[in-house]
Scaffold this motif. Structure first.
Motif: not given
Length: 607
Positions: A1-7, A284-291, A361-366
């Motif tokens: 699950m993606v961290h709530r604040h990340i989402q 997309d927006e998710r990729a830039f947040v990941n960056g 980072l994936l394991s923490a939903g970040l």
């Protein structure tokens, strides 16, 4: 699950960007075609496109359905990071032919070195070169003959410029191919020590040159974690590299095999196949947040608070410094690489590398896992490291544990709970500070200002002993509208000397530093800049300034009535150092946007 604040942060970026992103996606959809676009060209146009090809390649381009792959290269043989690219086109052409297609160099882009121009006149052209590279990339792709493209670039402004240019042809698949870091030389902290001794007059120029030559000694990127190597981490975590490709040394069998594999993948994701993956949909927006999360987690370069904003704008996405700040609050710092530690990127790679960071980072939903990448769907495939098996690249899971907890850690035991960058706000405007390299007891500095309008003036004051006190050194008229926003990295050795003498020292500037900004607290990218009427222009010698990297404040301790009555200083901006280039780049200074909107001619007026 993606961290709530990340989402939540991602959702607000999506909402903010909706009009521009929708229009961008419509444009790339209109430009897409299931058949090679060269077939729609007139006969003379098409003949020009294959006139110089070998007979077999000409046949493929003339009548076949084999993919045509454009190569955009930043090769030059003066710069260590780009010299390895000399032989990449041959590898790419061979791999493309083996896949039934053709690869051709579509164009070249300039690649200047901030290490060479640091403190020199050419540095004033450095940031503007990013937009020149973007334009050159678009020109390279303008012939409508390519089904996909690969991009050979690695350093500071080159990768962001290539990305911006590639996004202007966002319907094309795009794979970025790194050249890798040079092998480790003189340790970076020893190099920094010798630089500081030279600033104090305790070692000779010949001793300094010897240390520098032992540090920068072979092909590949510099090994410290500056903008160039942050670029490589970012291209990986944003899905434009093959997994684990970032930090494999040049001129090795694995490096060449990864170049072949990247070419094969580019050929496989064209519109003619079943896995069409254009760059405009990957970023997309998710990729830039990941960056941005990757930037914070690794203590990456402050330059990306400019570059990511400009790159996102090219994809119809509006990022703000508030996004950086809020993501820093929930992203742990997992890496200690020079200047945030003593290790270099080769040590980082050996300790687990980007695959370990991504898995943690994936394991923490970040991170957003549900993204598209050049390797396929899902970022989980990037929690891996490549190895050579029987001459072919094979991927294996990233190590479960760090190979060196002094360099790389998991999310359960980070070096600090928040990211390495902070946004500062206050009466002087907005600024960026890199806290990951600064000792916690120096995150807050309050001291009287010393005002300068150039690096040279600061160095002269240092040599004259005028800075031997607690002080906030203010260097203004260094923003994009003034002189191109040069990096001011040569300020760090003398300020480091003052700090080591026990003085409370900080830097405030509307200019830039680099990924190697070092141990001195520095509020940089101050916006509005002095040349744009910013409050930094109202400062006077002796004003008390508070740089607060803990709470995110940049405060001027002057009575409000006195501050309101002041007018901002002006400077003669005709005296920029780059000679005839001043006239050539005047249009950039006139058209450039503010630092917080990317300092680009392409983002002026971005909300």
């Amino acid at each position: 699950m993606v961290h709530r604040h990340i989402q939540d942060i991602t959702s607000r970026i999506i909402a903010r960007s909706e009009p521009a992103r929708t229009a961008y996606l419509a444009r790339i959809a209109a430009a897409s075609s299931e058949k090679p676009q060269r077939r729609a060209l007139g006969c003379a146009n098409q003949a020009h496109g294959f006139a110089a090809c070998a007979p077999g390649d000409k046949a493929v381009l003339r009548s076949g359905d084999g993919a045509s792959l454009g190569i955009v290269t930043a090769y030059n043989d003066m710069l260590s990071a780009h010299q390895p690219y000399e032989h990449f086109p041959d590898i790419i052409r061979a791999a493309a032919r083996a896949a039934g297609g053709v690869a051709m160099v579509a164009g070249g882009v300039p690649a200047m070195c901030d290490g060479i121009t640091q403190g020199e006149a050419g540095m004033e052209l450095s940031l503007f070169s990013r937009d020149v590279i973007a334009l050159a990339t678009a020109v390279s792709l303008s012939h409508r003959t390519f089904d996909a493209a690969v991009f050979l670039g690695i350093c500071d402004k080159i990768v962001p410029g290539l990305v911006i240019g590639a996004l202007s042809f966002g319907h094309l698949p795009a794979v970025f191919i790194p050249a890798g870091p040079m092998t480790s030389g003189l340790p970076n902290d020893e190099k920094s020590r010798v630089r500081q001794l030279y600033a104090e007059g305790k070692v000779s120029r010949e001793e300094l040159l010897d240390a520098e030559a032992k540090s920068y000694h072979g092909p590949g990127t510099c090994t410290f974690y500056g903008t160039a190597n942050t670029n490589q981490m970012m291209m990986e975590i944003m899905g434009l590299h093959l997994p684990g490709a970032a930090f494999i040394n040049p001129n090795t069998p694995l490096r060449d095999a990864l170049t072949t594999a990247a070419t094969q993948r580019a050929m496989a994701i064209t519109a003619a196949g079943n896995d069409y993956t254009p760059i405009g949909l990957i970023l997309d927006e998710r990729a830039f947040v990941n960056g941005i999360v990757g930037l914070h987690a690794t203590g990456g370069s402050t330059n990306h608070t400019l570059h990511l904003v400009a790159m996102a704008a090219a994809a119809g996405i509006t990022l703000t410094w508030d996004d950086f700040s809020d993501l820093a609050e929930i992203t742990p710092l997992l890496a200690r690489i020079y200047p945030n530690g003593s290790a270099d990127v080769n040590h980082l790679h050996a300790a687990g590398g980007t695959g370990f960071v991504i898995r943690e980072l994936l394991s923490a939903g970040l991170l957003h896992e549900d993204v598209r990448t050049v390797a396929g769907s899902g970022l989980g495939a990037y929690a891996a490291e490549p190895k050579l098996v029987d001459g072919q690249v094979a991927w294996f899971p990233a190590p479960d544990a760090s190979g060196n907890a002094n360099i790389l850690r998991g999310v359960a035991d980070p070096f600090q709970p928040t990211g390495g960058l902070r946004v500062l706000d206050g009466a002087l405007g907005r600024a960026i500070i890199k806290t990951s390299a600064v000792k916690p007891e120096r995150h807050i500095i309050e001291a009287p200002a010393k005002i300068f309008h150039s690096q040279e003036a600061v160095q002269a004051a240092f040599k004259a002993g005028e800075l031997n006190q607690d002080t906030v050194v203010v260097v203004r008229f260094q923003g994009p509208k003034a002189n191109g926003m040069p990096e001011l990295h040569k300020l760090i050795p003398p300020l480091g000397v003052l700090q080591d003498k026990g003085y409370r020292v900080a830097l405030v500037t509307d200019g830039r530093l680099s990924g190697a900004s070092g141990k001195v607290p520095a509020a940089i990218h101050v916006t509005p800049e002095a040349a744009d009427g910013g409050a930094i222009g109202k400062l006077r010698n002796g004003d008390m300034i508070r740089v607060d990297g803990t709470n995110g404040h940049l405060t001027i301790l002057v009575p409000p009535d006195e501050w309101a009555a002041r007018t901002a200083a002006t400077a003669d901006l005709s005296a920029n150092h780059y000679g005839t280039g001043r006239d050539l780049f005047a249009a950039f200074r006139h058209a450039v946007s503010t630092a917080d909107t990317g300092a680009s001619i392409f983002t002026k007026g971005l909300a």
